[in-house]
Scaffold this motif. Structure first.
Motif, PDB file in Angstrom:
ATOM      1  N   ALA A 114     -62.496-125.995 -33.638  1.00  0.00           N
ATOM      2  CA  ALA A 114     -61.582-125.462 -34.654  1.00  0.00           C
ATOM      3  C   ALA A 114     -62.142-124.228 -35.364  1.00  0.00           C
ATOM      4  O   ALA A 114     -61.379-123.401 -35.853  1.00  0.00           O
ATOM      5  N   ALA A 115     -63.460-124.087 -35.403  1.00  0.00           N
ATOM      6  CA  ALA A 115     -64.068-122.936 -36.071  1.00  0.00           C
ATOM      7  C   ALA A 115     -63.910-121.656 -35.255  1.00  0.00           C
ATOM      8  O   ALA A 115     -64.169-120.558 -35.760  1.00  0.00           O
ATOM      9  N   ALA A 116     -63.516-121.778 -34.004  1.00  0.00           N
ATOM     10  CA  ALA A 116     -63.232-120.633 -33.129  1.00  0.00           C
ATOM     11  C   ALA A 116     -64.347-119.592 -33.110  1.00  0.00           C
ATOM     12  O   ALA A 116     -64.100-118.405 -33.225  1.00  0.00           O
ATOM     13  N   GLY A 117     -65.581-120.065 -32.992  1.00  0.00           N
ATOM     14  CA  GLY A 117     -66.703-119.140 -32.872  1.00  0.00           C
ATOM     15  C   GLY A 117     -67.223-118.578 -34.178  1.00  0.00           C
ATOM     16  O   GLY A 117     -68.154-117.774 -34.177  1.00  0.00           O
ATOM     17  N   ASP A 118     -66.674-118.985 -35.309  1.00  0.00           N
ATOM     18  CA  ASP A 118     -67.089-118.492 -36.623  1.00  0.00           C
ATOM     19  C   ASP A 118     -68.051-119.510 -37.237  1.00  0.00           C
ATOM     20  O   ASP A 118     -67.634-120.565 -37.714  1.00  0.00           O
ATOM     21  N   GLY A 175     -67.557-122.985 -39.297  1.00  0.00           N
ATOM     22  CA  GLY A 175     -68.114-124.240 -38.802  1.00  0.00           C
ATOM     23  C   GLY A 175     -68.927-124.956 -39.858  1.00  0.00           C
ATOM     24  O   GLY A 175     -68.842-126.180 -40.013  1.00  0.00           O
ATOM     25  N   ALA A 176     -69.733-124.198 -40.600  1.00  0.00           N
ATOM     26  CA  ALA A 176     -70.536-124.788 -41.676  1.00  0.00           C
ATOM     27  C   ALA A 176     -69.630-125.343 -42.772  1.00  0.00           C
ATOM     28  O   ALA A 176     -69.859-126.441 -43.287  1.00  0.00           O
ATOM     29  N   SER A 177     -68.590-124.603 -43.116  1.00  0.00           N
ATOM     30  CA  SER A 177     -67.632-125.077 -44.133  1.00  0.00           C
ATOM     31  C   SER A 177     -66.924-126.342 -43.676  1.00  0.00           C
ATOM     32  O   SER A 177     -66.720-127.267 -44.462  1.00  0.00           O
ATOM     33  N   ALA A 178     -66.556-126.382 -42.403  1.00  0.00           N
ATOM     34  CA  ALA A 178     -65.885-127.570 -41.866  1.00  0.00           C
ATOM     35  C   ALA A 178     -66.805-128.779 -41.915  1.00  0.00           C
ATOM     36  O   ALA A 178     -66.375-129.889 -42.241  1.00  0.00           O
ATOM     37  N   ARG A 207     -76.392-121.046 -35.921  1.00  0.00           N
ATOM     38  CA  ARG A 207     -76.611-122.480 -36.099  1.00  0.00           C
ATOM     39  C   ARG A 207     -75.950-122.941 -37.386  1.00  0.00           C
ATOM     40  O   ARG A 207     -75.582-122.138 -38.233  1.00  0.00           O
ATOM     41  N   ILE A 208     -75.855-124.229 -37.537  1.00  0.00           N
ATOM     42  CA  ILE A 208     -75.399-124.848 -38.778  1.00  0.00           C
ATOM     43  C   ILE A 208     -76.504-125.802 -39.195  1.00  0.00           C
ATOM     44  O   ILE A 208     -77.049-126.523 -38.360  1.00  0.00           O
ATOM     45  N   THR A 209     -76.838-125.801 -40.476  1.00  0.00           N
ATOM     46  CA  THR A 209     -77.901-126.696 -40.931  1.00  0.00           C
ATOM     47  C   THR A 209     -77.528-127.384 -42.236  1.00  0.00           C
ATOM     48  O   THR A 209     -76.816-126.824 -43.070  1.00  0.00           O
ATOM     49  N   MET A 210     -78.010-128.583 -42.392  1.00  0.00           N
ATOM     50  CA  MET A 210     -77.972-129.219 -43.700  1.00  0.00           C
ATOM     51  C   MET A 210     -79.091-128.581 -44.517  1.00  0.00           C
ATOM     52  O   MET A 210     -80.127-128.198 -43.978  1.00  0.00           O
ATOM     53  N   THR A 211     -78.890-128.466 -45.808  1.00  0.00           N
ATOM     54  CA  THR A 211     -79.887-127.881 -46.690  1.00  0.00           C
ATOM     55  C   THR A 211     -80.851-128.967 -47.182  1.00  0.00           C
ATOM     56  O   THR A 211     -80.623-130.163 -46.965  1.00  0.00           O
ATOM     57  N   PHE A 212     -81.916-128.531 -47.839  1.00  0.00           N
ATOM     58  CA  PHE A 212     -82.901-129.500 -48.333  1.00  0.00           C
ATOM     59  C   PHE A 212     -82.285-130.593 -49.210  1.00  0.00           C
ATOM     60  O   PHE A 212     -82.617-131.770 -49.025  1.00  0.00           O
ATOM     61  N   PRO A 213     -81.394-130.275 -50.174  1.00  0.00           N
ATOM     62  CA  PRO A 213     -80.828-131.372 -50.981  1.00  0.00           C
ATOM     63  C   PRO A 213     -80.123-132.436 -50.134  1.00  0.00           C
ATOM     64  O   PRO A 213     -80.206-133.622 -50.429  1.00  0.00           O
TER      65      PRO A 213
END
Length: 174
Positions: free
Chosen positions: A39-43, A47-50, A114-120
């Motif tokens: 659904a993020a279509a390469g963005d 993707g991170a927001s989703a 990439r997409i990452t979770m942050t430290f918190p």
């Protein structure tokens, strides 16, 4: 790694092959990040927001109130530069405390997006397991385990609420 669904380099593909497909895990307990062909279509930012929205939906008001989700276990590898998740030494995502998920567009290790979770978010886990193998990680283990500078040595910045466990093979332990 922000790659197409089913790509052999995508983390979830590797996790399913090595572990998840061999366990009985409730689907609601697995939170898969967006694929580049989804659904993020390469963005990657979309993707991170989703993914942040998925976590918000899964964990309800905790994120709305500025809290982060509470995972039972976060299991991570570590790179020879001490990176974990897609939190690389010196990168802006190592300083991100106001968001649960971040897009990475300049990873020094392929792929660059990439997409990452942050430290918190990572540190909300009851337990964090760092699984490290190989002689090429020996110096990184020493650096991360002896540091409190998560920007320079991201692996030192992850810790569980109850326990942080380093699983090392003999080569990595030195």
């Amino acid at each position: 790694r922000f790659l197409p669904e089913g790509d052999g380099e995508r983390n979830v593909t590797q996790a399913r092959d090595a572990l998840l497909d061999n366990l009985t895990v409730a689907p609601a307990g697995v939170h898969v990040m967006a694929a580049s062909d989804g659904a993020a279509a390469g963005d990657v930012a979309a993707g991170a927001s989703a993914y942040a929205a998925e976590l918000s939906e899964a964990f309800g008001d905790a994120l709305v109130q500025g809290e982060v989700p509470a995972f039972d276990v976060v299991m991570l590898g570590m790179g020879p530069d001490t990176h974990v998740a897609s939190l690389f030494p010196g990168h802006e995502q190592t300083r991100a405390d106001a968001v649960s998920v971040a897009a990475v567009t300049n990873s020094p290790k392929p792929p660059p997006e990439r997409i990452t979770m942050t430290f918190p978010t990572l540190n909300s886990a009851r337990e964090v397991w760092l699984m490290v193998a190989g002689e090429d990680k020996r110096d990184a283990v020493r650096a991360a385990s002896g540091s409190d500078d998560r920007v320079a040595h991201p692996a030192c910045g992850v810790h569980g609420q109850v326990a942080t466990v380093w699983w090392l093979d003999e080569a990595a332990a030195g």
